[in-house]
Design an enzyme around this catalytic site. Sequence first.
Site, short mmCIF file in Angstrom:
data_model
loop_
_atom_site.label_atom_id
_atom_site.label_comp_id
_atom_site.label_asym_id
_atom_site.label_seq_id
_atom_site.Cartn_x
_atom_site.Cartn_y
_atom_site.Cartn_z
N HIS A 72 31.79 -42.38 99.72
CA HIS A 72 30.54 -42.88 99.16
C HIS A 72 30.47 -42.38 97.71
O HIS A 72 30.53 -41.18 97.46
CB HIS A 72 29.32 -42.38 99.94
CG HIS A 72 28.03 -42.93 99.40
ND1 HIS A 72 27.54 -44.17 99.78
CD2 HIS A 72 27.16 -42.43 98.49
CE1 HIS A 72 26.40 -44.40 99.14
NE2 HIS A 72 26.16 -43.36 98.34
N CYS A 73 30.35 -43.32 96.78
CA CYS A 73 30.40 -42.99 95.36
C CYS A 73 28.98 -42.83 94.81
O CYS A 73 28.22 -43.80 94.79
CB CYS A 73 31.14 -44.07 94.59
SG CYS A 73 31.22 -43.78 92.82
N PRO A 74 28.62 -41.64 94.33
CA PRO A 74 27.28 -41.46 93.76
C PRO A 74 27.09 -42.24 92.47
O PRO A 74 25.96 -42.55 92.10
CB PRO A 74 27.21 -39.95 93.51
CG PRO A 74 28.62 -39.52 93.36
CD PRO A 74 29.42 -40.40 94.28
N MET B 161 26.16 -45.70 93.75
CA MET B 161 25.17 -45.70 94.84
C MET B 161 25.62 -46.65 95.94
O MET B 161 24.82 -47.35 96.55
CB MET B 161 23.78 -46.09 94.33
CG MET B 161 23.09 -45.00 93.52
SD MET B 161 21.45 -45.48 92.93
CE MET B 161 20.59 -45.72 94.49
N ASN B 162 26.91 -46.67 96.18
CA ASN B 162 27.49 -47.59 97.15
C ASN B 162 28.77 -46.97 97.70
O ASN B 162 29.39 -46.13 97.05
CB ASN B 162 27.81 -48.93 96.47
CG ASN B 162 28.16 -50.03 97.46
OD1 ASN B 162 27.93 -49.90 98.66
ND2 ASN B 162 28.70 -51.12 96.96
#
Length: 379
Positions: free
Chosen positions: A107-109, A112-113
């Site tokens: 999950h990539c901050p 946000m996805n």
Amino acid sequence: MAVKLKWPWLGIAIPTFLISFIGYGAHYFILSNFLSISKQLLFELSLSMIWVSYYLAIYTNAGRPLPNYRPSPLIWPNFCKKCQSYKPERSHHCKACNQCVLMMDHHCPWTMNCVGFRNYPHFLRFLFWVIVTTSILFCMQVKRICFIWQQRSLPGYLFEKSELIFLTILSPLDFFVLLTIAILFLRCLSNQIINGRSQIESWDMDRLESLCDSGKLIPKLIDNTWRIYPEARSSQHERDADKLLTQRGRARFDELVSFPYNFNPCTNAILYLGPIRLWLWPYGTPAGDGNSFPKNDISQYEVNSPLEDIILSLPWPPDGNKTKAVSNHNNSTIETYNEGGEQIVRSRNAQHGSDAIREKWYNDWGESLDDFGVDVDME
């Protein structure tokens, strides 16, 4: 170590600010002073490709399992209690996106996805265009700095103060972005393209090697072999299993564990990025549905093969990964795991050490499953 932001919207705000400030600030205050119109347009085209790929990485769903998906008998059954459905191979439930994600990478901050099967090409293209654009800009900045230094004896009014200020600010900032994104890009290439693995699967490979070094992996592999392939439990294979158990320190890790989804780098790239002609196309996506994946020859099961080859054909991950310790009572541990959608509970002797529980294991980067965004309660 994964970045965790107090306010998730900063994950979009910070990259947006950096792209705008570095890209448009450099163009207006620096590049427009000496670049030709055609070169300025090429720079803007490269900058625009960052925006397009970033937008698609943010808004493209990483992929959901097919409705009414049922696992093959040759993979570990993994039932998600939150989604009330089975998870396909290589899938995990993301606690932030609140869905099961196909071939979840992390999950990539900054988007946000989740990064997964459907949007991995967009994410990699985003990193690629950031590297291309910041590299071009850094070269132009160095060239301009050298020119100004050579003309340092001329009167100062011949150069715009704003240009000197922005050269001082943007040159190190641009190089910092280039360096950090290049490191991430190389890590993604090493994992997915060179080795065919997601970041989570690379983490799992390190975990398995740690288990092997501690002598705890081989008993699990043999137990799972009899469980998945009961017809292979011949007297000869049982004798071979006893040898492995008594000489476990001599068995090499790569003789017992092989990643089944890895081919050669070109094949891996085509599987996960799509046809070569679409690698730089903003809307290029991989073929397939992300619910199942081809496996290499090493992972093919044949009942009359040597025991080591049968172990190599176990579903990924070969230790089963569905067992999770939930409580201790003296020298025993109560474990739960999912089998056929049912919650199975059993007791066994307690193991000691961080590698006894998958959800609590950390790699050399200090990363656990939780750091990739995985909902460990659903594992």
